[in-house]
Design an enzyme around this catalytic site. Structure first.
Site, mmCIF file in Angstrom:
data_model
loop_
_atom_site.group_PDB
_atom_site.id
_atom_site.type_symbol
_atom_site.label_atom_id
_atom_site.label_comp_id
_atom_site.label_asym_id
_atom_site.label_seq_id
_atom_site.Cartn_x
_atom_site.Cartn_y
_atom_site.Cartn_z
ATOM 1 C CG ASN A 1 -17.190 7.338 13.984
ATOM 2 O OD1 ASN A 1 -16.257 6.717 15.772
ATOM 3 N ND2 ASN A 1 -18.003 6.148 13.826
ATOM 4 C CB CYS B 1 1.525 22.525 2.377
ATOM 5 S SG CYS B 1 0.048 24.124 2.502
ATOM 6 C CE1 TYR C 1 -5.349 10.022 12.707
ATOM 7 C CE2 TYR C 1 -3.385 10.509 13.607
ATOM 8 C CZ TYR C 1 -4.364 10.554 13.693
ATOM 9 O OH TYR C 1 -5.247 11.300 15.200
ATOM 10 C CB CYS D 1 -0.581 24.100 5.632
ATOM 11 S SG CYS D 1 1.057 24.455 5.561
ATOM 12 C CG HIS E 1 -12.917 13.018 17.690
ATOM 13 N ND1 HIS E 1 -13.120 11.959 18.687
ATOM 14 C CD2 HIS E 1 -13.434 14.154 18.685
ATOM 15 C CE1 HIS E 1 -14.004 11.988 19.965
ATOM 16 N NE2 HIS E 1 -14.182 12.792 20.013
HETATM 17 C C1 BJW Z 1 -20.054 -2.116 19.667
HETATM 18 C C2 BJW Z 1 -19.594 -2.857 18.464
HETATM 19 C C3 BJW Z 1 -20.812 -3.072 17.922
HETATM 20 C C4 BJW Z 1 -17.262 -2.216 19.686
HETATM 21 N N1 BJW Z 1 -21.645 -2.639 17.661
HETATM 22 N N2 BJW Z 1 -20.639 -1.882 19.575
HETATM 23 C C5 BJW Z 1 -13.149 16.095 31.709
HETATM 24 C C6 BJW Z 1 -12.723 14.937 32.287
HETATM 25 C C7 BJW Z 1 -11.454 14.589 32.162
HETATM 26 C C8 BJW Z 1 -10.712 13.982 31.031
HETATM 27 C C9 BJW Z 1 -11.255 15.517 29.704
HETATM 28 C C10 BJW Z 1 -12.236 15.976 30.423
HETATM 29 N N3 BJW Z 1 -12.657 17.054 29.564
HETATM 30 C C11 BJW Z 1 -10.986 16.645 28.502
HETATM 31 C C12 BJW Z 1 -10.242 15.716 28.871
HETATM 32 C C13 BJW Z 1 -9.580 15.680 27.760
HETATM 33 C C14 BJW Z 1 -9.757 14.136 27.035
HETATM 34 C C15 BJW Z 1 -10.370 13.346 27.377
HETATM 35 O O1 BJW Z 1 -11.621 12.935 27.662
HETATM 36 N N4 BJW Z 1 -9.524 12.241 28.134
HETATM 37 C C16 BJW Z 1 -10.306 11.427 29.029
HETATM 38 C C17 BJW Z 1 -9.461 10.016 27.812
HETATM 39 C C18 BJW Z 1 -10.249 10.818 30.098
HETATM 40 N N5 BJW Z 1 -10.780 15.047 25.444
HETATM 41 C C19 BJW Z 1 -10.304 16.164 25.129
HETATM 42 O O2 BJW Z 1 -8.769 16.289 25.366
HETATM 43 C C20 BJW Z 1 -10.465 16.100 23.985
HETATM 44 N N6 BJW Z 1 -10.183 17.802 24.367
HETATM 45 C C21 BJW Z 1 -11.102 18.478 25.260
HETATM 46 O O3 BJW Z 1 -11.358 18.613 25.180
HETATM 47 O O4 BJW Z 1 -10.342 19.768 24.156
HETATM 48 C C22 BJW Z 1 -10.567 20.634 26.239
HETATM 49 C C23 BJW Z 1 -10.055 20.726 26.874
HETATM 50 C C24 BJW Z 1 -8.569 19.976 26.752
HETATM 51 C C25 BJW Z 1 -8.048 18.978 28.010
HETATM 52 C C26 BJW Z 1 -8.356 19.660 29.475
HETATM 53 C C27 BJW Z 1 -10.174 20.161 29.470
HETATM 54 C C28 BJW Z 1 -10.302 20.699 28.612
HETATM 55 C C29 BJW Z 1 -10.357 15.712 22.620
HETATM 56 C C30 BJW Z 1 -10.642 14.815 22.364
HETATM 57 C C31 BJW Z 1 -9.673 14.069 20.789
HETATM 58 C C32 BJW Z 1 -10.335 12.487 21.027
HETATM 59 N N7 BJW Z 1 -9.589 12.231 20.323
HETATM 60 C C33 BJW Z 1 -9.559 10.274 19.140
HETATM 61 C C34 BJW Z 1 -8.077 10.727 18.242
HETATM 62 C C35 BJW Z 1 -8.747 11.442 17.327
HETATM 63 C C36 BJW Z 1 -9.312 10.499 16.174
HETATM 64 C C37 BJW Z 1 -8.501 9.713 15.671
HETATM 65 O O5 BJW Z 1 -7.601 9.471 15.301
HETATM 66 O O6 BJW Z 1 -9.207 8.818 14.644
HETATM 67 O O7 BJW Z 1 -10.946 9.913 19.085
HETATM 68 S S1 BJW Z 1 -9.095 9.123 20.723
HETATM 69 C C38 BJW Z 1 -10.126 7.963 20.605
HETATM 70 O O8 BJW Z 1 -11.565 8.221 21.364
HETATM 71 C C39 BJW Z 1 -11.231 9.003 19.272
HETATM 72 C C40 BJW Z 1 -12.431 8.452 19.446
HETATM 73 O O9 BJW Z 1 -13.184 9.173 18.082
HETATM 74 C C41 BJW Z 1 -12.752 8.074 20.115
HETATM 75 C C42 BJW Z 1 -14.118 8.020 21.280
HETATM 76 O O10 BJW Z 1 -13.481 6.237 21.331
HETATM 77 P P1 BJW Z 1 -14.839 5.021 21.222
HETATM 78 O O11 BJW Z 1 -15.271 5.561 19.586
HETATM 79 O O12 BJW Z 1 -15.826 5.573 22.020
HETATM 80 O O13 BJW Z 1 -14.429 3.866 20.634
HETATM 81 P P2 BJW Z 1 -13.727 3.024 21.825
HETATM 82 O O14 BJW Z 1 -12.870 1.837 20.614
HETATM 83 O O15 BJW Z 1 -13.776 3.287 22.899
HETATM 84 O O16 BJW Z 1 -15.480 1.986 21.895
HETATM 85 C C43 BJW Z 1 -15.564 1.639 21.152
HETATM 86 C C44 BJW Z 1 -16.844 1.024 21.718
HETATM 87 O O17 BJW Z 1 -17.694 0.242 20.792
HETATM 88 C C45 BJW Z 1 -17.040 -0.093 22.816
HETATM 89 O O18 BJW Z 1 -17.761 0.422 24.213
HETATM 90 C C46 BJW Z 1 -17.228 -1.223 22.128
HETATM 91 O O19 BJW Z 1 -18.196 -2.152 22.950
HETATM 92 C C47 BJW Z 1 -18.632 -0.887 21.131
HETATM 93 N N8 BJW Z 1 -18.632 -1.940 20.026
HETATM 94 N N9 BJW Z 1 -18.025 -3.124 18.818
HETATM 95 C C48 BJW Z 1 -21.554 -2.194 18.589
HETATM 96 N N10 BJW Z 1 -20.730 -4.323 16.425
HETATM 97 ZN ZN ZN Z 2 0.824 25.550 3.607
#
Ligand code: BJW
Ligand code: ZN
Length: 242
Positions: free
Chosen positions: A103, A147, A67, A128, A120
């Site tokens: 983001n 903290c 981070y 904390c 997110h």
């Molecule tokens: C361009 C470009 C340009 C490039 N122009 N385009 C249902 C089914 C299956 C699994 C689950 C489900 N529900 C929940 C889950 C579990 C899990 C999950 O989804 N897992 C999957 C991997 C299958 N989800 C969770 O755990 C979430 N919590 C939740 O649902 O709680 C209830 C629950 C829990 C457990 C079970 C069931 C329910 C929480 C998700 C938290 C995600 N956090 C992150 C990291 C933290 C943030 C950080 O540190 O920054 O968030 S993961 C990471 O991925 C980050 C992003 O926000 C997120 C999405 O990624 P994003 O933005 O799509 O980026 P990329 O890199 O994947 O894609 C970039 C795109 O841009 C590409 O398509 C390129 O082509 C394009 N591109 N340049 C235009 N110039």
């Molecule tokens: Zn504290």
């Protein structure tokens, strides 16, 4: 004008209420690495291995190192034309505009957008683990930050895999997806839930879908218009033609 751009402009002009769902791709042209794809790795770790409460419990210093590396990159970069075009859309649609972002870089607000739902979290906020206070911390942190109130251990105020999204924010998102007439889905791979399902949900609720991405995603199939290209080039073309 390119026919797809023309169709995208029409979709926006025919709408009274619009929303944006953005992902890492919208910040790529600012120089922020995306999560998946070639530049998505950090020291051979994938985001899925670091962005979990388990990873943090096991090795908080490693997770903080990741981070802190990202905080430093984001601090040295700025919003790009795609972020500014989103802010312009808000100026046009006023209160009938919502920006849902996955983001954590804060660039949408920095570019002037106000109605932003950061589902997110934000990388410049800390939480904390002892007293639960959440506060903004922009100064440089070490890999074992404490903290300012109680000396407890801090974590980033970020939603990790397996953690629930903030309930109030989610309620606002689902309310918005129930009424919006057009959802612009920009720069997300649509693999992380629940955001991965927002497009289909909006569509079920009667919204049109406009996707802008370098590649096709699961949202491309349901999109009314899907433009393949860079967000920082495509979105200004569209917004400046309104
Ligand atoms: C361009 C470009 C340009 C490039 N122009 N385009 C249902 C089914 C299956 C699994 C689950 C489900 N529900 C929940 C889950 C579990 C899990 C999950 O989804 N897992 C999957 C991997 C299958 N989800 C969770 O755990 C979430 N919590 C939740 O649902 O709680 C209830 C629950 C829990 C457990 C079970 C069931 C329910 C929480 C998700 C938290 C995600 N956090 C992150 C990291 C933290 C943030 C950080 O540190 O920054 O968030 S993961 C990471 O991925 C980050 C992003 O926000 C997120 C999405 O990624 P994003 O933005 O799509 O980026 P990329 O890199 O994947 O894609 C970039 C795109 O841009 C590409 O398509 C390129 O082509 C394009 N591109 N340049 C235009 N110039
Ligand atoms: Zn504290």
């Amino acid at each position: 004008m390119d026919e797809k751009i023309e169709n995208a402009v029409k979709l926006i002009k025919n709408s009274y209420q619009i929303s944006v769902l953005s992902g890492a791709g919208i910040s790529a042209e600012s120089g922020i690495p995306t999560f998946r794809g070639e530049d998505g790795l950090w020291k051979n770790y994938r985001a899925e291995e670091l962005a979990t409460p388990q990873a943090f419990s096991k090795d908080p210093e490693l997770v903080w190192e990741w981070y802190n590396w990202r905080r430093a990159i984001i601090s040295s970069k700025k919003p790009n034309p795609a972020h500014y075009s989103c802010a312009k859309l808000e100026k046009i649609f006023n209160s009938k505009f919502t920006l849902i972002t996955q983001n954590v870089d804060g660039f949408h607000r920095l570019a002037g957008a106000e109605n932003v739902l950061e589902i997110h979290g934000n990388i410049f906020e800390v939480k904390c683990l002892k007293c639960n206070i959440i506060y903004e911390e922009r100064s440089e942190l070490d890999n074992k930050p404490l903290c300012r109130e109680c000396d407890g251990r801090l974590r980033p105020n970020i939603v990790w895999f397996g953690e629930s999204l903030d309930q109030n924010i989610l309620t606002n998102v689902y309310d918005d997806l129930a009424t919006t007439e057009l959802l612009l889905i920009i720069g997300t791979s649509a693999v992380v839930y629940p955001a991965a399902s927002f497009g289909a949900l909006a569509k079920q609720n009667g919204a049109k879908i406009l996707e802008i991405n370098l590649t096709s995603t699961q949202n491309s199939q349901i999109a009314d218009v899907s433009v393949q290209g860079k967000a920082g080039e495509v979105l200004p073309l569209i917004v400046d033609s309104l």
